[in-house]
Design a protein around this motif. Structure first.
Motif, PDB file in Angstrom:
ATOM      1  N   LEU A   4       3.069   1.650   6.289  1.00  0.00           N
ATOM      2  CA  LEU A   4       4.312   0.997   5.951  1.00  0.00           C
ATOM      3  C   LEU A   4       5.481   1.917   6.265  1.00  0.00           C
ATOM      4  O   LEU A   4       5.340   3.135   6.242  1.00  0.00           O
ATOM      5  N   PRO A   5       6.663   1.357   6.533  1.00  0.00           N
ATOM      6  CA  PRO A   5       7.830   2.210   6.790  1.00  0.00           C
ATOM      7  C   PRO A   5       8.228   2.956   5.522  1.00  0.00           C
ATOM      8  O   PRO A   5       7.906   2.545   4.406  1.00  0.00           O
ATOM      9  N   LYS A   6       8.959   4.023   5.700  1.00  0.00           N
ATOM     10  CA  LYS A   6       9.410   4.811   4.565  1.00  0.00           C
ATOM     11  C   LYS A   6      10.393   3.997   3.726  1.00  0.00           C
ATOM     12  O   LYS A   6      11.278   3.322   4.247  1.00  0.00           O
ATOM     13  N   VAL A  32       3.903   0.778  -6.411  1.00  0.00           N
ATOM     14  CA  VAL A  32       4.498  -0.478  -5.963  1.00  0.00           C
ATOM     15  C   VAL A  32       3.739  -0.922  -4.725  1.00  0.00           C
ATOM     16  O   VAL A  32       3.726  -0.222  -3.703  1.00  0.00           O
ATOM     17  N   VAL A  33       3.101  -2.077  -4.807  1.00  0.00           N
ATOM     18  CA  VAL A  33       2.194  -2.543  -3.759  1.00  0.00           C
ATOM     19  C   VAL A  33       2.895  -3.553  -2.866  1.00  0.00           C
ATOM     20  O   VAL A  33       3.535  -4.498  -3.350  1.00  0.00           O
ATOM     21  N   GLU A  38      -1.071  -5.379   0.793  1.00  0.00           N
ATOM     22  CA  GLU A  38      -1.804  -4.831  -0.353  1.00  0.00           C
ATOM     23  C   GLU A  38      -1.908  -3.311  -0.302  1.00  0.00           C
ATOM     24  O   GLU A  38      -2.733  -2.709  -0.995  1.00  0.00           O
ATOM     25  N   LEU A  39      -1.045  -2.676   0.484  1.00  0.00           N
ATOM     26  CA  LEU A  39      -0.984  -1.217   0.542  1.00  0.00           C
ATOM     27  C   LEU A  39       0.081  -0.710  -0.425  1.00  0.00           C
ATOM     28  O   LEU A  39       1.068  -1.401  -0.695  1.00  0.00           O
ATOM     29  N   VAL A  40      -0.110   0.498  -0.926  1.00  0.00           N
ATOM     30  CA  VAL A  40       0.894   1.106  -1.791  1.00  0.00           C
ATOM     31  C   VAL A  40       2.108   1.475  -0.939  1.00  0.00           C
ATOM     32  O   VAL A  40       1.993   2.228   0.035  1.00  0.00           O
ATOM     33  N   TYR A  41       3.261   0.943  -1.322  1.00  0.00           N
ATOM     34  CA  TYR A  41       4.501   1.166  -0.570  1.00  0.00           C
ATOM     35  C   TYR A  41       5.191   2.445  -1.043  1.00  0.00           C
ATOM     36  O   TYR A  41       5.611   3.277  -0.246  1.00  0.00           O
TER      37      TYR A  41
END
Length: 490
Positions: A4-6, A32-33, A38-41
């Protein structure tokens, strides 16, 4: 592996208390998903009771001893205008954060954010148009009287995850204009908006303790509600949580604004085209994947048009594309969390068990193996007293109910514990006004969802206490003080 982007936030490892980014006392954190992958952001501290206490101390000190309540309304209004400009400059960051947290379409964010910016500017305008001091005639023999509207004090603002930037604006803006200080408690599912507001407060040099931002689960959050140093709680969320908060505040005679749940009806009269009504209702239900308290989720039509309405809504949903909220061709994104998807799926199962007719949807999109996606769903032949018709689902699920006539439609519309929003679909405005007088609802609109925070928003019955937005939204942060003098002051 997908990444995911920063996250476009600078201090997610800290809490914002007393005008500074501080290390939390708590040693636990909240993940925070991303609702699509469903990845941790990102992660934030899970504030504990001691952290909440520090924030309350900062807000209390700022109110009792700081400069903010002693500024003029015009001076505070200038800060609100600066906040509006700073929020406008961060819209692109909100586009990065909000869809990943809750599933709103990226293309919808700008529309909502314009409302947010307007809210800060609207309340800044009330600095000159609202009457904060009013001369009155005493009735006890004195010669001069005044009603002075003063800030209620320290405010605990508790916001939900579905539309955090907007819902915090209608708490922060009037509270700050009134002269209150605020502890903003963000939701664990979507804390990004709170962190963004904290960065803006620091950027603008807001006096220490005027705005404090923490994220916490329910146990620690209750410390905000129980602490006698907090004068008012402004809460948006579920009716069950509102009942708990209201009970605690009642026991200590604290002030409250409670914007709670809804199960809002759309009454479609026989003069209105079914296809047009279905398009309007279905399109609105796609917004934020139906995660809107004011959604028109109970569609009430005459018995002879029931099947036609069910078929029309099903046809509308069948044409809806579901997927990545950043895809411009997608009309429905995911719901916010795995827990929320499970809740919606459970209600879909309940509807079938109760004997309602599942006309469309009811499952997970077969082409999406990741993310918290739910198909937009339509039920027909829904019983008035069924759980499907009575309980807030907070997802893209519509229930169609049939009525014998208009009076029966009004009876069905009122036959819930909620009274937040309603709409009457007809081309006769006078007919809407007549029916509106009989509907137990905080808002009644014509031919669509007309919930309007610019005028004032809130509910009857178990949909809440008080109003947010408009002049009423400012009055909720003020106390009337009566001053009676022997003579007019020089």
């Amino acid at each position: 592996m997908r990444t995911l982007p920063k996250v476009p936030l600078s201090f997610t490892e800290s809490l914002y208390i007393g005008g500074q980014w501080v290390q939390p006392h708590s040693t636990t954190s909240i993940d925070v998903v991303d609702s699509s992958s469903e990845l941790v952001y990102y992660s934030v501290p899970n504030a504990d009771v001691e952290d909440i206490g520090r924030a309350i101390t900062a807000a209390r000190t700022a109110f009792d001893d700081g400069p903010w309540p002693r500024l003029t309304h015009a001076e505070r209004a200038r800060v609100l205008l600066d906040i509006a400009d700073a929020v406008e400059a961060r819209i692109d960051d909100v586009v990065e954060i909000w869809p990943r947290e809750t599933g709103i379409l990226a293309s919808s964010v700008d529309v909502v954010m314009r409302e947010v910016i307007d809210a800060y500017r609207y309340y800044a305008g009330l600095a000159t148009s609202f009457t904060f001091e009013e001369e009155v005639t005493p009735t006890n023999g004195a010669d001069f009287g005044m009603i002075v509207k003063e800030p209620v004090g320290v405010v605990g603002a508790i916001i939900p995850w579905n539309s955090p930037m907007a819902l915090m604006a209608y708490k922060i803006a009037p509270a700050l204009l009134a002269g209150c200080t605020v502890i903003l408690k963000s939701s664990p599912e979507a804390p990004g908006a709170g962190y963004l507001m904290a960065e803006i407060a620091e950027q603008l040099g807001l006096p220490a303790g005027v705005l404090n931002v923490v994220t916490a689960d329910r146990a620690a959050s209750e410390a905000l509600v129980t602490d006698p140093r907090v004068d008012k709680i402004a809460f948006t969320g579920s009716t069950e949580a509102g009942k708990r908060i209201g009970g605690i505040l009642g026991s200590r005679i604290a002030r409250s604004s409670l914007e709670l749940g809804g199960k809002s009806p759309a009454i479609v009269l026989d003069d209105f085209d079914i296809a047009e009504a279905a398009h309007t209702i279905a399109s609105a239900e796609c917004f934020l994947s139906g995660q809107i308290c004011a959604s028109l989720t109970r569609v009430i039509v005459s018995e002879s048009r029931h099947d036609e309405m069910v078929d029309a809504l099903a046809a509308e949903f069948s044409r809806v594309s579901i997927g990545d909220p950043y895809d411009p061709d997608v009309a429905v994104g995911p719901v916010a969390t795995e827990r929320q998807r499970a809740r919606i799926e459970n209600y879909i199962e309940i509807g079938q068990q109760e004997g309602a007719t599942l006309a469309y949807g009811g499952g997970r999109p077969p082409h999406l193996d990741r993310g918290f996606f739910v198909e937009p769903t339509v039920f027909g032949n829904v019983g008035v007293t069924s759980r499907l018709a009575q309980e807030e689902i907070f997802g893209p699920v519509l229930a169609v109910l049939s009525a014998r006539d208009v009076d029966d439609a009004v009876r069905i519309a009122n036959a819930t514990e909620f009274g937040l929003n309603a709409s009457v679909f007809t081309h006769e405005s006078r007919r809407v006004l007549e029916i509106a007088r009989s509907l137990h609802s905080g808002t009644v609109g014509q031919n669509g969802n007309r919930a309007d925070f610019g005028i004032g928003f809130g509910g009857f019955k178990r949909s809440g206490i008080g109003r947010e937005g408009g002049v009423a939204g400012l009055q909720a942060y003020l106390e009337n003080k009566t001053v009676v003098l022997d003579a007019r002051p020089e």
